[in-house]
Design a protein around this motif. Sequence first.
Motif, PDB file in Angstrom:
ATOM      1  N   VAL A  72      33.695  77.115  34.693  1.00 25.14           N
ATOM      2  CA  VAL A  72      33.373  78.533  34.565  1.00 25.14           C
ATOM      3  C   VAL A  72      33.878  79.283  35.782  1.00 25.14           C
ATOM      4  O   VAL A  72      33.582  78.906  36.907  1.00 25.14           O
ATOM      5  CB  VAL A  72      31.853  78.745  34.459  1.00 25.14           C
ATOM      6  CG1 VAL A  72      31.538  80.212  34.318  1.00 25.14           C
ATOM      7  CG2 VAL A  72      31.292  77.957  33.313  1.00 25.14           C
ATOM      8  N   VAL A 121      34.553  86.881  33.047  1.00 22.57           N
ATOM      9  CA  VAL A 121      34.276  85.464  33.230  1.00 22.57           C
ATOM     10  C   VAL A 121      35.230  84.671  32.351  1.00 22.57           C
ATOM     11  O   VAL A 121      35.544  85.088  31.253  1.00 22.57           O
ATOM     12  CB  VAL A 121      32.833  85.126  32.796  1.00 22.57           C
ATOM     13  CG1 VAL A 121      32.564  83.651  32.956  1.00 22.57           C
ATOM     14  CG2 VAL A 121      31.834  85.943  33.586  1.00 22.57           C
ATOM     15  N   MET A 124      25.326  82.603  34.002  1.00 26.87           N
ATOM     16  CA  MET A 124      26.378  81.853  33.339  1.00 26.87           C
ATOM     17  C   MET A 124      26.053  80.368  33.269  1.00 26.87           C
ATOM     18  O   MET A 124      26.379  79.711  32.290  1.00 26.87           O
ATOM     19  CB  MET A 124      27.721  82.061  34.065  1.00 26.87           C
ATOM     20  CG  MET A 124      28.315  83.451  33.882  1.00 26.87           C
ATOM     21  SD  MET A 124      28.283  84.037  32.176  1.00 26.87           S
ATOM     22  CE  MET A 124      29.322  82.812  31.377  1.00 26.87           C
ATOM     23  N   VAL A 143      33.769  87.752  28.266  1.00 32.44           N
ATOM     24  CA  VAL A 143      34.026  86.394  28.701  1.00 32.44           C
ATOM     25  C   VAL A 143      35.123  85.765  27.848  1.00 32.44           C
ATOM     26  O   VAL A 143      35.178  85.978  26.639  1.00 32.44           O
ATOM     27  CB  VAL A 143      32.724  85.555  28.665  1.00 32.44           C
ATOM     28  CG1 VAL A 143      31.955  85.826  27.408  1.00 32.44           C
ATOM     29  CG2 VAL A 143      33.006  84.088  28.794  1.00 32.44           C
TER      30      VAL A 143
END
Length: 469
Positions: free
Chosen positions: A287, A272, A343, A389
Amino acid sequence: MFQVQDQSLRPLTTAHLAQTMSLLVLSNQELHDKVIAELASNPALELIDERICPECRRRIHGPGRCPVCSRTAVQDEPIVFLSPRDSYRPTRRNSSDDFPYSQEPAAPEDRTTFVLRQLAADLLPEDRELAVYILSSLDEDGFLADPPAFIAQATRSSMTQVKRVLELISNAEPVGLATEGPRQALVVQLHTFPQDDPRVQVACRMIQEQFSELGRGEYDKIARALNVKSRLVHEATEFIQENLNPYPGRAYWGSGREPGTGDPNVYHRPDVVISSNPIEAEGPLVVEIFSAISGWLRVNPLFDKAVKEADEDQSDELNEHLEKANLFVKCIQQRNNTMRLLMEMLVTKQRQYILEGARHLTPMTRAEIADHIGVHESTVSRAVSNKSVALPDGRIIPLAKFFDRSLSVRDRIKEIVREEREPLTDDAIASQLKRDGIRIARRTVAKYRSIEGILPARLRAKKKLSTAA
DNA sequence: CTATGGCACGGATT
DNA sequence: AATCCGTGCCATAG
């Protein structure tokens, strides 16, 4: 025959769940492999190369324009790619298979345009072509395939021009791109950190003078050669592992490994990426949840048709494939959906942490999140594990770090130590923390200290004023 | 005597 | 049920 058909006709929810779970734990890379394998073994699955029109969200085949609104189709195609609103309140339930799409892809593949966009402001018009040439001639790790002199010759440019462009590129994200190798990349990256940090200074010397020793982990030898304390060498190594990336073009390196076990060769691309909105800094965070595959995975409609027309005796087998494919696609969607919800939650709750650093991590548990997004806590657990991430500042952290309850306290301790006039004992640190409203035992301070690699008060030298700020 | 690190226990989390 | 985390107690180093 009949039983088989019965089984395959109805996608059993248990099987569905089981597979979703098993897919959920996989990182993107692993999922990618899995999808490839599945595609190879199941003829009912199909990967189609479709793009989504950013405007009307129609699917468009191949590159080109949307026939309706004539906007250019997006080039990259992460399956899930979204920018949740920060005001998002996490009580909403699943919105079926409806994934939001965004139109600003920043996928690694598109490196050239990605970097060019950053350079736009600084790049002289006459350098643009050269920059494009350099960016597209990089090898797969993002290093120069040819020496600068060669580039100058090939593009009929002057050396100063080439150097000027190279400098610009290597200082853009990802920092260290278009350098000659891991070593040069590290040096460039190191320059972006405060030069008065002793760890940075030592790291710099280590990389420049003792690079091969560093690779082999011969810390004692390095300490002797540089004539610094081995403790400092370790701290510098840790710093390098956590903040620098020797292969900026390829991926970032996982900083999640424990100090010591950190193998300098563990790199991976994040699952991510969170970036702050370049247009409005106070706006929502962008995101991106990378998709494991490019394109759309679906059940091949031709296969579907074929099954219905097939002979009785074959249809069992074919049906099985079909159902498996169906299930697989559903599971992938389910996984994506879960990741998205997760998320969104995370970004909303931990915005401060994402933007402002470790101290602002709000403690939370997986169970809490699970409750909010309406899934079982083990689901969240799986979704969190094995994923990494990328934060707006470029750091790559394991997703699990969002749930580290002691991170903010450890950060406070680091700060206290950094700013102390003279070495504070653990007790002193504990009471200092108490003043800030953090109540932890002296013993715990000691533990955090060692986690952070801070020496005991006795062994800490008196701080010079230069280290402050 | 004081500051730390080791071991181990209980409670929370996964 | 397994694991992780914060802490208390105790031995030890300075």
